[in-house]
Design a protein around this motif. Structure first.
Motif, PDB file in Angstrom:
ATOM      1  N   TYR A  45       0.832  -1.198   0.000  1.00  0.00           N
ATOM      2  CA  TYR A  45       0.000   0.000   0.000  1.00  0.00           C
ATOM      3  C   TYR A  45       0.873   1.258   0.000  1.00  0.00           C
ATOM      4  N   LEU A  46       1.940   1.230   0.779  1.00  0.00           N
ATOM      5  CA  LEU A  46       2.838   2.379   0.815  1.00  0.00           C
ATOM      6  C   LEU A  46       3.488   2.600  -0.555  1.00  0.00           C
ATOM      7  N   LYS A  47       3.928   1.525  -1.189  1.00  0.00           N
ATOM      8  CA  LYS A  47       4.543   1.643  -2.512  1.00  0.00           C
ATOM      9  C   LYS A  47       3.564   2.208  -3.540  1.00  0.00           C
ATOM     10  N   VAL A  48       2.299   1.841  -3.415  1.00  0.00           N
ATOM     11  CA  VAL A  48       1.283   2.331  -4.348  1.00  0.00           C
ATOM     12  C   VAL A  48       1.001   3.813  -4.110  1.00  0.00           C
ATOM     13  N   LEU A  49       1.025   4.234  -2.861  1.00  0.00           N
ATOM     14  CA  LEU A  49       0.671   5.617  -2.530  1.00  0.00           C
ATOM     15  C   LEU A  49       1.799   6.621  -2.738  1.00  0.00           C
ATOM     16  N   ILE A  50       3.043   6.193  -2.682  1.00  0.00           N
ATOM     17  CA  ILE A  50       4.175   7.126  -2.755  1.00  0.00           C
ATOM     18  C   ILE A  50       4.141   7.995  -4.022  1.00  0.00           C
ATOM     19  N   PRO A  51       3.947   7.438  -5.214  1.00  0.00           N
ATOM     20  CA  PRO A  51       3.898   8.327  -6.392  1.00  0.00           C
ATOM     21  C   PRO A  51       2.708   9.283  -6.357  1.00  0.00           C
ATOM     22  N   ILE A  52       1.615   8.846  -5.787  1.00  0.00           N
ATOM     23  CA  ILE A  52       0.439   9.714  -5.687  1.00  0.00           C
ATOM     24  C   ILE A  52       0.739  10.879  -4.752  1.00  0.00           C
ATOM     25  N   ASN A  97      -9.003   1.233  -8.314  1.00  0.00           N
ATOM     26  CA  ASN A  97      -9.458   1.233  -9.706  1.00  0.00           C
ATOM     27  C   ASN A  97     -10.311   2.456 -10.010  1.00  0.00           C
ATOM     28  N   ASP A  98     -11.213   2.812  -9.099  1.00  0.00           N
ATOM     29  CA  ASP A  98     -12.057   3.995  -9.312  1.00  0.00           C
ATOM     30  C   ASP A  98     -11.213   5.260  -9.406  1.00  0.00           C
ATOM     31  N   PHE A  99     -10.204   5.376  -8.543  1.00  0.00           N
ATOM     32  CA  PHE A  99      -9.326   6.552  -8.561  1.00  0.00           C
ATOM     33  C   PHE A  99      -8.606   6.665  -9.900  1.00  0.00           C
ATOM     34  N   PHE A 100      -8.017   5.565 -10.360  1.00  0.00           N
ATOM     35  CA  PHE A 100      -7.275   5.629 -11.616  1.00  0.00           C
ATOM     36  C   PHE A 100      -8.193   5.758 -12.821  1.00  0.00           C
ATOM     37  N   GLN A 101      -9.359   5.157 -12.778  1.00  0.00           N
ATOM     38  CA  GLN A 101     -10.301   5.358 -13.883  1.00  0.00           C
ATOM     39  C   GLN A 101     -10.714   6.824 -13.961  1.00  0.00           C
ATOM     40  N   PHE A 102     -10.905   7.443 -12.809  1.00  0.00           N
ATOM     41  CA  PHE A 102     -11.207   8.876 -12.796  1.00  0.00           C
ATOM     42  C   PHE A 102     -10.068   9.652 -13.453  1.00  0.00           C
ATOM     43  N   LEU A 103      -8.818   9.336 -13.062  1.00  0.00           N
ATOM     44  CA  LEU A 103      -7.666  10.046 -13.640  1.00  0.00           C
ATOM     45  C   LEU A 103      -7.557   9.810 -15.146  1.00  0.00           C
ATOM     46  N   TYR A 104      -7.766   8.577 -15.583  1.00  0.00           N
ATOM     47  CA  TYR A 104      -7.651   8.260 -17.009  1.00  0.00           C
ATOM     48  C   TYR A 104      -8.699   8.988 -17.829  1.00  0.00           C
ATOM     49  N   ASN A 105      -9.876   9.191 -17.263  1.00  0.00           N
ATOM     50  CA  ASN A 105     -10.996   9.758 -18.014  1.00  0.00           C
ATOM     51  C   ASN A 105     -11.125  11.265 -17.882  1.00  0.00           C
ATOM     52  N   GLN A 106     -10.224  11.903 -17.152  1.00  0.00           N
ATOM     53  CA  GLN A 106     -10.259  13.352 -17.002  1.00  0.00           C
ATOM     54  C   GLN A 106      -9.288  13.995 -17.977  1.00  0.00           C
ATOM     55  N   PRO A 107      -9.773  14.904 -18.798  1.00  0.00           N
ATOM     56  CA  PRO A 107      -8.864  15.577 -19.735  1.00  0.00           C
ATOM     57  C   PRO A 107      -7.900  16.508 -19.003  1.00  0.00           C
ATOM     58  N   MET A 115     -11.557  14.310  -7.513  1.00  0.00           N
ATOM     59  CA  MET A 115     -10.295  13.583  -7.461  1.00  0.00           C
ATOM     60  C   MET A 115      -9.889  13.328  -6.004  1.00  0.00           C
ATOM     61  N   MET A 116     -10.015  14.355  -5.150  1.00  0.00           N
ATOM     62  CA  MET A 116      -9.662  14.191  -3.745  1.00  0.00           C
ATOM     63  C   MET A 116     -10.598  13.208  -3.050  1.00  0.00           C
ATOM     64  N   THR A 117     -11.845  13.182  -3.453  1.00  0.00           N
ATOM     65  CA  THR A 117     -12.793  12.235  -2.877  1.00  0.00           C
ATOM     66  C   THR A 117     -12.389  10.799  -3.216  1.00  0.00           C
ATOM     67  N   TYR A 118     -12.035  10.557  -4.475  1.00  0.00           N
ATOM     68  CA  TYR A 118     -11.587   9.222  -4.872  1.00  0.00           C
ATOM     69  C   TYR A 118     -10.312   8.811  -4.134  1.00  0.00           C
ATOM     70  N   LEU A 119      -9.356   9.720  -4.056  1.00  0.00           N
ATOM     71  CA  LEU A 119      -8.114   9.408  -3.359  1.00  0.00           C
ATOM     72  C   LEU A 119      -8.359   9.197  -1.870  1.00  0.00           C
ATOM     73  N   GLY A 120      -9.169  10.045  -1.269  1.00  0.00           N
ATOM     74  CA  GLY A 120      -9.494   9.886   0.143  1.00  0.00           C
ATOM     75  C   GLY A 120     -10.175   8.558   0.425  1.00  0.00           C
ATOM     76  N   ARG A 121     -11.060   8.154  -0.490  1.00  0.00           N
ATOM     77  CA  ARG A 121     -11.729   6.860  -0.314  1.00  0.00           C
ATOM     78  C   ARG A 121     -10.725   5.715  -0.375  1.00  0.00           C
ATOM     79  N   LEU A 122      -9.738   5.828  -1.259  1.00  0.00           N
ATOM     80  CA  LEU A 122      -8.694   4.809  -1.342  1.00  0.00           C
ATOM     81  C   LEU A 122      -7.947   4.709  -0.021  1.00  0.00           C
ATOM     82  N   VAL A 123      -7.565   5.841   0.539  1.00  0.00           N
ATOM     83  CA  VAL A 123      -6.813   5.830   1.798  1.00  0.00           C
ATOM     84  C   VAL A 123      -7.679   5.274   2.930  1.00  0.00           C
TER      85      VAL A 123
END
Length: 154
Positions: A45-52, A97-107, A115-123
């Motif tokens: 989890y830490l490795k996944v969150l560090i780049p974010i 998955n929801d967080f990254f799908q949001f990022l992929y689909n945002q121009p 975006m913060m809601t998705y990231l907060g939900r992940l955490v």
């Protein structure tokens, strides 16, 4: 028959002790496996969150932002994300998955609150998976430490 009456209680006691020892050993083995899995999850989890986190740190620094994007696109990060898919709880996997799908689909970053809601939900899902099941924190509470003007998004 007299021998059975004499040795019967001792044999039953001995069998009970052996069964109790076996159950204790199995329970201890299971506990150690769960601890090891939890430690693996924490590290992943830490490795996944560090780049974010680096992305948030680099909002005003193009070099940091570019490093973070390269890291997320790297083979190592994809491998770490795959480990998350294998070992993460259902809630963590869905939130990731929801967080990254949001990022992929945002121009662009047209919806920072979403975006913060998705990231907060992940955490929050990560917190729950590593043992804080009864957390009452909300999504934006999880990001308050690194976003100075977060209250304007509430």
């Amino acid at each position: 028959m007299e021998l059975l009456k004499t040795l019967g209680p001792s044999i039953i006691t001995l069998v009970g002790i052996v069964i109790g020892w076996y159950l204790k050993e199995q329970s201890e083995k299971l506990r150690l496996q769960k601890e090891k899995l939890l430690e693996t999850k924490r590290e992943n989890y830490l490795k996944v969150l560090i780049p974010i986190i680096r992305i948030f740190a680099g909002i005003r620094n193009k070099n940091e932002m570019e490093k973070a994007i390269k890291e997320v696109q790297s083979f190592d990060y994809k491998q770490t994300a795959f480990h998350l898919m294998m070992f993460g709880s259902d809630g963590v996997v869905r939130a990731y998955n929801d967080f990254f799908q949001f990022l992929y689909n945002q121009p662009d970053t047209s919806s920072p609150k979403l975006m913060m809601t998705y990231l907060g939900r992940l955490v929050i899902e990560i917190r729950k998976d590593i043992g804080n099941n009864s957390t009452t924190l909300k999504e934006l509470d999880m990001l308050r430490f690194m976003i100075t003007d977060i209250d304007k998004f509430n």
